[in-house]
Design an enzyme around this catalytic site. Structure first.
Site, PDB file in Angstrom:
ATOM      1  N   ALA A   3     -21.696  70.409  19.305  1.00 45.27           N
ATOM      2  CA  ALA A   3     -22.642  71.524  19.115  1.00 45.27           C
ATOM      3  C   ALA A   3     -24.046  70.985  18.810  1.00 45.27           C
ATOM      4  O   ALA A   3     -24.520  70.080  19.484  1.00 45.27           O
ATOM      5  CB  ALA A   3     -22.133  72.489  18.063  1.00 45.27           C
ATOM      6  N   CYS A   4     -24.686  71.514  17.761  1.00 42.62           N
ATOM      7  CA  CYS A   4     -26.086  71.149  17.489  1.00 42.62           C
ATOM      8  C   CYS A   4     -26.264  69.671  17.178  1.00 42.62           C
ATOM      9  O   CYS A   4     -27.379  69.159  17.231  1.00 42.62           O
ATOM     10  CB  CYS A   4     -26.618  71.948  16.311  1.00 42.62           C
ATOM     11  SG  CYS A   4     -26.809  73.672  16.719  1.00 42.62           S
ATOM     12  N   SER A   5     -25.186  68.981  16.812  1.00 42.00           N
ATOM     13  CA  SER A   5     -25.312  67.557  16.480  1.00 42.00           C
ATOM     14  C   SER A   5     -24.941  66.661  17.659  1.00 42.00           C
ATOM     15  O   SER A   5     -24.791  65.441  17.476  1.00 42.00           O
ATOM     16  CB  SER A   5     -24.452  67.225  15.258  1.00 42.00           C
ATOM     17  OG  SER A   5     -25.008  67.821  14.120  1.00 42.00           O
TER      18      SER A   5
END
Ligand code: CO8
Length: 393
Positions: free
Chosen positions: A175-177
């Site tokens: 995801a965002c990482s």
């Protein structure tokens, strides 16, 4: 677990046995920004037109109390709650059509490049140019982002072919990482000698998985693609790029940011029509739980390298919410960060998931001078946190 090098030992090129130690550096970055934009006002006009249509079509059920009337959205709320003023998107018209409320991105034939591949090639070419390198210098491509437009063949292998790179490629998703986790994978590949150079590319089409009919989240995301070139230190001219002093990755399971879209959906008779097959979140809980986790992770990572928060010249934070970033920077520094210390790009781009902190890095790194320290830090679904401490060479 945080992996790092002793600062004093960092420049040594030989270990105790006299063998050469390979170090990885960031030598270039690239960005693809879709030309189309949607302002908050435009998004709200479309959303409120949808609400009116919906409420008038269901007026009988609403009058009988069988259904709740939908509430309108507001630009002032969006900017105050998030700091977002506009977003770049692959397609504007589909999103702003109150009868449709999702981007129009037609299928392409298998012989045409995918949309994500096209975005990736632009960003990768800029990263290569910045580093003064060509595809012949690169051995691997990692596509690291929140959503792949198909499961296989891997988007990364398509990008590898489009760029004419020998070697290997794979996709990954945290995801965002995704980009910071991808960066660590690239560092590992370079330092263990499995690649001379790796492109980490994050083609985020967040508009594809955003529920534009949901008042709580319709404004959150935008589209963009970033690329980072990670190379062997000895392939990069002195004074160019950034030493990677250490990476620190963390995950902790949470249902507070979730998307249940997947290949097993067809096995359930309700299909993919339910809202949980798009992005859903408990925004307040995420804010409250993730902010302290991120501040603690940054502090622990710095101290593992015998560094203090004041040693940081810049914090390129994940770009989800301005208030969240200000809170995290305040917790880390013990005071408010200036815009120069913690640059903001989410006002123009909104949340572009894993691309966000890399866009901030790409746009706000050139003024740093040799020896300046900075931290790239992502956070989001999983939960996941990725922290990368770097130093201008
Ligand atoms: N217009 C007007 N009013 C609104 C709106 C709106 N659009 N939406 C909500 N309100 C109202 C609510 O009804 C509420 O009213 P009341 O007080 O009367 O009940 C009031 O505004 C406050 O609502 P909230 O408490 O929900 O608002 P917040 O102040 O918490 O702000 C945010 C909402 C902006 C969502 C905020 O909570 C936030 O940003 N939290 C952090 C979220 C975050 O960082 N998430 C990261 C997720 S991204 C990630 O990990 C990537 C996942 C993969 C991406 C895939 C692509 C899609």
């Amino acid at each position: 677990m945080c992996y790092y090098f002793e600062l004093s030992a960092y420049k040594s090129t030989n270990d105790d046995t006299g063998l050469r130690v390979i170090k990885a550096v960031i030598s270039g970055t690239g960005l693809y920004t879709p030309p189309a934009t949607i302002t908050n006002d435009e998004l709200v006009v479309a959303f409120n037109a949808f609400v009116e249509l919906h409420n008038s079509r269901h007026s009988d059920e609403i009058a009988r109390g069988e259904m709740q009337a939908l509430q309108p959205s507001a630009s002032e709320f969006i900017e105050k709650a998030s700091g977002i003023k506009q977003r770049h998107v692959i397609d504007r018209e589909g999103i702003l059509d109150p009868e449709r409320m999702c981007p129009h991105i037609p299928d392409r034939s298998n012989d045409e490049p995918s949309v994500q591949c096209e975005m990736a090639v632009v960003a990768c070419n800029e990263a290569l140019e910045q580093a003064g390198k060509t595809a012949a210098d690169v051995d691997a491509v990692i596509v690291a982002c929140s959503n792949m437009q198909r499961p296989y063949p891997a988007i990364s292998v398509e990008v590898q072919q489009a760029l004419n790179i020998e070697g290997f490629a794979y996709d990954m998703n945290v995801a965002c990482s995704s980009a910071t986790f991808g960066l660590q994978a690239a560092v590992n590949a370079v330092e263990t000698g499995s690649a001379r150079a790796v492109l980490v590319v994050s083609p985020e089409i967040c508009s594809g998985h955003l529920n534009f009919r949901d008042r709580d989240s319709h404004f959150i995301f935008g589209d963009a693609c970033t690329a980072i070139l990670v190379e062997r230190e000895d392939a990069v001219a002195d004074g160019k790029g950034f030493d990677i002093l250490g990476t620190c990755l963390k995950t902790k399971f949470s249902n507070n940011i979730r998307n249940n879209f997947g290949f097993l959906n067809r096995g359930d008779d309700s299909g993919i029509g339910k809202p949980d097959k798009l992005f859903i979140q408990q925004g307040r809980k995420v804010f409250k739980e993730v902010s302290p986790m991120v501040a603690e992770t940054i502090q622990a990572h710095l101290s593992s390298l015998s560094l203090a928060p004041d040693d940081l010249k810049r914090m390129w934070l994940h770009q989800a919410n301005l208030n969240m970033n200000q809170l995290i920077a305040r917790r880390v520094l013990g005071r408010d960060a200036t815009e120069e210390e913690a640059p903001v790009i989410l006002d123009e781009y909104a949340n572009t998931s894993s691309a966000g902190s890399v866009i901030a890095f790409h746009k706000h790194k050139d003024d740093l001078v040799s020896g300046d320290l900075g931290i790239l830090c992502s956070f989001g679904a999983g939960y996941s946190i990725g922290s990368v401490i770097i130093r201008r060479r």
